[in-house]
Design an enzyme around this catalytic site. Structure first.
Site, PDB file in Angstrom:
ATOM      1  N   SER A 120       0.796  -1.105  -0.158  1.00 21.90           N
ATOM      2  CA  SER A 120       0.046  -0.019   0.100  1.00 21.90           C
ATOM      3  C   SER A 120       0.927   1.224   0.012  1.00 21.90           C
ATOM      4  O   SER A 120       1.859   1.140   0.650  1.00 21.90           O
ATOM      5  CB  SER A 120      -0.869   0.083   1.320  1.00 21.90           C
ATOM      6  OG  SER A 120      -1.490   1.185   1.315  1.00 21.90           O
ATOM      7  N   TYR A 161      -1.599   0.157  10.130  1.00 17.22           N
ATOM      8  CA  TYR A 161      -1.641  -0.431   8.931  1.00 17.22           C
ATOM      9  C   TYR A 161      -0.694  -0.216   7.893  1.00 17.22           C
ATOM     10  O   TYR A 161       0.043  -1.135   7.326  1.00 17.22           O
ATOM     11  CB  TYR A 161      -3.206   0.233   8.198  1.00 17.22           C
ATOM     12  CG  TYR A 161      -3.215  -0.080   6.786  1.00 17.22           C
ATOM     13  CD1 TYR A 161      -3.553  -1.612   6.323  1.00 17.22           C
ATOM     14  CD2 TYR A 161      -3.108   0.506   5.824  1.00 17.22           C
ATOM     15  CE1 TYR A 161      -3.720  -1.782   5.005  1.00 17.22           C
ATOM     16  CE2 TYR A 161      -3.403   0.273   4.439  1.00 17.22           C
ATOM     17  CZ  TYR A 161      -3.504  -0.802   4.161  1.00 17.22           C
ATOM     18  OH  TYR A 161      -3.640  -1.261   2.715  1.00 17.22           O
TER      19      TYR A 161
END
Length: 239
Positions: free
Chosen positions: A133, A143
């Site tokens: 990501s 995350y």
């Protein structure tokens, strides 16, 4: 001989788009996930085979091995997600710990377990791609840290498997709205902040990401390994 592929988290979004693209290219594709109804519906629609298991659970992965291909040419570790969106806001240190561990298990442990379980079945010149990501280099708390760890693990794995011609890469999308991850949840203010100012002026699509993964998993991509490929319209510059 028909090449085989396993795509984790293949029931929706990017995983489904990747699986569909590989099916179109003539591969024998298995998609995996936890939700049997979603997974089987997707498999029927795109012409893949469904194997239900939780990629972050060692016992679940081991139990599913008998249903997975005996030889794997392509492995796409797509299972994962931002657990910060799914869990309540932390109220104490125990909650903080649980949130960080949940993100690590969902995004790192899932990929490590499935790859380790299937490593003996990876064919020579196989291709392994794990979803990262843009958050892995921009922050985004637990995350982003988990996605950064995916990059470090990938670099190590690429050298461990490289002698057999196996390539190992990360594809890191920016904002891809037509997914369960983002779909319909962003305010316009939040959308502008996340999308940033991409060179092409738009968010990404699952097809954008699938096209890059399709190349990286092709026989022609044999000299591309240990790389992090951004698919973000220029919102994050490669360095």
């Amino acid at each position: 001989m028909t090449r085989t592929a396993v795509v984790t988290g293949g029931g929706t979004g990017i995983g489904r788009a990747v699986a569909a693209r590989l099916v179109e290219q003539g591969l024998d594709v298995v998609i995996t996930g936890r939700r049997e109804d979603v997974l089987k519906a997707a498999a029927e629609e795109i012409g893949a085979r469904a194997v239900v298991f939780d990629a972050a659970d060692p016992e679940s992965v081991e139990a599913a091995l008998s249903d997975l291909p005996s030889s794997v040419d392509v492995l796409v570790n797509n299972a994962g997600g931002n657990m910060t969106r799914r869990l309540p806001a932390p109220r104490n240190l125990t909650d903080v710990r649980n949130l960080w561990l949940a993100n690590y298990e969902s995004n790192v442990i899932s990929a490590v377990l499935v790859t380790t379980a299937l490593e003996p079945r990876l064919a020579d010149n196989a291709r392994v791609v794990t979803l990262g990501s843009i958050a892995g280099r921009r922050g985004s708390g637990a995350y982003g840290a988990a996605k950064s760890a995916v990059e470090a693990w990938t670099a190590d794995l690429a050298f461990a498997l490289g002698a057999r011609g196996i390539t190992v890469n990360v594809v890191s999308p920016g904002v891809v709205e037509d997914t369960e991850f983002f779909g319909g949840t962003l305010s316009e203010e939040r959308r502008k902040k996340l999308v940033g100012n991409p060179a092409n002026g738009r968010a990404g699509t699952p097809a954008d990401v699938a096209a890059v993964i399709a190349f990286l998993t092709s026989p022609e991509a044999g000299h591309v390994t240990a790389q992090v490929i951004g698919v973000n319209g220029g919102a994050g510059l490669g360095r």
